[in-house]
Design a protein around this motif. Structure first.
Motif, PDB file in Angstrom:
ATOM      1  N   ASP A  39       0.921  -1.361   0.067  1.00 31.87           N
ATOM      2  CA  ASP A  39       0.027   0.059  -0.082  1.00 31.87           C
ATOM      3  C   ASP A  39       0.932   1.374   0.227  1.00 31.87           C
ATOM      4  OD1 ASP A  39      -2.144  -1.809   0.227  1.00 31.87           O
ATOM      5  OD2 ASP A  39      -2.273  -1.584   2.565  1.00 31.87           O
ATOM      6  N   GLN A  71      -6.045   9.816  -2.999  1.00 31.81           N
ATOM      7  CA  GLN A  71      -6.886   9.628  -2.021  1.00 31.81           C
ATOM      8  C   GLN A  71      -7.287   8.057  -1.974  1.00 31.81           C
ATOM      9  OE1 GLN A  71     -10.043  12.279  -3.288  1.00 31.81           O
ATOM     10  NE2 GLN A  71      -9.427  13.521  -1.437  1.00 31.81           N
ATOM     11  N   ALA A  72      -7.674   7.306  -2.882  1.00 30.40           N
ATOM     12  CA  ALA A  72      -7.791   5.854  -3.046  1.00 30.40           C
ATOM     13  C   ALA A  72      -6.728   5.227  -2.378  1.00 30.40           C
ATOM     14  CB  ALA A  72      -8.137   5.407  -4.253  1.00 30.40           C
ATOM     15  N   LYS A  75      -6.303   6.033   1.446  1.00 33.21           N
ATOM     16  CA  LYS A  75      -7.460   5.179   2.230  1.00 33.21           C
ATOM     17  C   LYS A  75      -6.852   3.687   2.516  1.00 33.21           C
ATOM     18  CE  LYS A  75     -12.380   4.471   2.059  1.00 33.21           C
ATOM     19  NZ  LYS A  75     -13.682   4.522   1.269  1.00 33.21           N
ATOM     20  N   THR A  76      -6.510   3.217   1.522  1.00 31.04           N
ATOM     21  CA  THR A  76      -6.108   1.775   1.463  1.00 31.04           C
ATOM     22  C   THR A  76      -4.905   1.533   2.538  1.00 31.04           C
ATOM     23  OG1 THR A  76      -6.807   1.144  -0.802  1.00 31.04           O
ATOM     24  CG2 THR A  76      -5.186  -0.146   0.195  1.00 31.04           C
ATOM     25  N   ALA A  78      -4.034   3.506   4.931  1.00 31.88           N
ATOM     26  CA  ALA A  78      -4.684   3.991   6.176  1.00 31.88           C
ATOM     27  C   ALA A  78      -5.384   2.873   6.981  1.00 31.88           C
ATOM     28  CB  ALA A  78      -5.347   5.098   6.104  1.00 31.88           C
ATOM     29  N   ALA A  79      -6.405   1.938   5.877  1.00 36.02           N
ATOM     30  CA  ALA A  79      -6.891   0.938   6.453  1.00 36.02           C
ATOM     31  C   ALA A  79      -5.877  -0.086   6.811  1.00 36.02           C
ATOM     32  CB  ALA A  79      -8.123   0.172   5.232  1.00 36.02           C
ATOM     33  N   LYS A  82      -2.984   2.190   9.740  1.00 35.02           N
ATOM     34  CA  LYS A  82      -3.484   3.452  10.884  1.00 35.02           C
ATOM     35  C   LYS A  82      -2.900   3.215  12.403  1.00 35.02           C
ATOM     36  CE  LYS A  82      -6.902   6.764  12.004  1.00 35.02           C
ATOM     37  NZ  LYS A  82      -6.500   8.060  11.277  1.00 35.02           N
ATOM     38  N   THR A  89      -0.723   9.020   9.129  1.00 34.95           N
ATOM     39  CA  THR A  89      -1.890   8.716   8.296  1.00 34.95           C
ATOM     40  C   THR A  89      -2.753   9.702   8.639  1.00 34.95           C
ATOM     41  OG1 THR A  89      -2.792   7.013   9.895  1.00 34.95           O
ATOM     42  CG2 THR A  89      -1.689   6.130   8.334  1.00 34.95           C
ATOM     43  N   THR A  90      -3.099  10.292   9.621  1.00 32.24           N
ATOM     44  CA  THR A  90      -3.962  11.430   9.988  1.00 32.24           C
ATOM     45  C   THR A  90      -3.489  12.609   9.056  1.00 32.24           C
ATOM     46  OG1 THR A  90      -4.596  10.490  12.047  1.00 32.24           O
ATOM     47  CG2 THR A  90      -5.095  12.952  11.857  1.00 32.24           C
ATOM     48  N   GLN A  93      -4.068  12.179   5.682  1.00 26.24           N
ATOM     49  CA  GLN A  93      -5.744  12.491   5.225  1.00 26.24           C
ATOM     50  C   GLN A  93      -5.923  13.804   5.244  1.00 26.24           C
ATOM     51  OE1 GLN A  93      -7.077   9.253   7.820  1.00 26.24           O
ATOM     52  NE2 GLN A  93      -7.248   7.790   6.280  1.00 26.24           N
ATOM     53  N   SER A  97      -7.521  16.216   2.221  1.00 25.51           N
ATOM     54  CA  SER A  97      -8.908  16.691   2.459  1.00 25.51           C
ATOM     55  C   SER A  97      -8.546  18.387   1.973  1.00 25.51           C
ATOM     56  CB  SER A  97      -9.269  16.685   3.924  1.00 25.51           C
ATOM     57  OG  SER A  97     -10.512  17.600   4.084  1.00 25.51           O
TER      58      SER A  97
END
Length: 141
Positions: A39, A71-72, A75-76, A78-79, A82, A89-90, A93, A97
């Motif tokens: 990832d 973003q995709a 997200k992967t 972070a999942a 995290k 990761t924060t 993100q 944003s």
């Protein structure tokens, strides 16, 4: 009777054992890396692609597409990571944003100012993604 000496025969007899040993080592190496390493590599690539997009007031769709890809991938990542890297990761993100907001603003009201905000936000995303890469480096080498 004296046995025939064949020096090459011994080397060939050891070849299967060597192949098994090497394949066992290779199998052990690949399973020792956390799942988020792939990832992180995908995220690195998409952030590099984002950095290569020409950002201008007349064509923001390519930036928007690149942002969606980052973003995709974020997200992967972070999942999967995290819990191991919550602050990185924060931060990633949050920077994404802000970038998405800047891109939407630039697309609705294209101007030098809104495009400059996109460029600044891209730099923040690159920094946050770089911090992610630095954090996972030890686990993913």
């Amino acid at each position: 009777m004296r046995p025939v000496h064949r020096p090459g025969l011994r080397r060939w007899a050891l070849l299967p054992a060597a192949i098994l040993a090497v394949s066992g080592l290779a199998a052990g190496c690949s399973s020792s890396k956390p799942a988020y390493c792939t990832d992180a590599a995908n995220l690195k690539t998409s952030v590099q692609d984002l950095g290569n997009v020409n950002i201008n007031v007349h064509d923001l769709s390519s930036v928007n597409t690149a942002v969606s890809k980052v973003q995709a991938d974020a997200k992967t990542f972070a999942a999967d990571a995290k819990s191991a890297y919550p602050s990185q990761t924060t931060a990633l993100q949050n920077s994404l944003s802000s970038l998405q907001t800047a891109v939407k603003s630039a697309m609705s009201q294209p101007s030098a100012t809104t495009v400059a905000a996109v460029v600044s936000s891209v730099a923040q995303v690159k920094t946050a993604a770089g911090n992610v890469q630095t954090a996972v480096k030890g686990a993913c080498q």
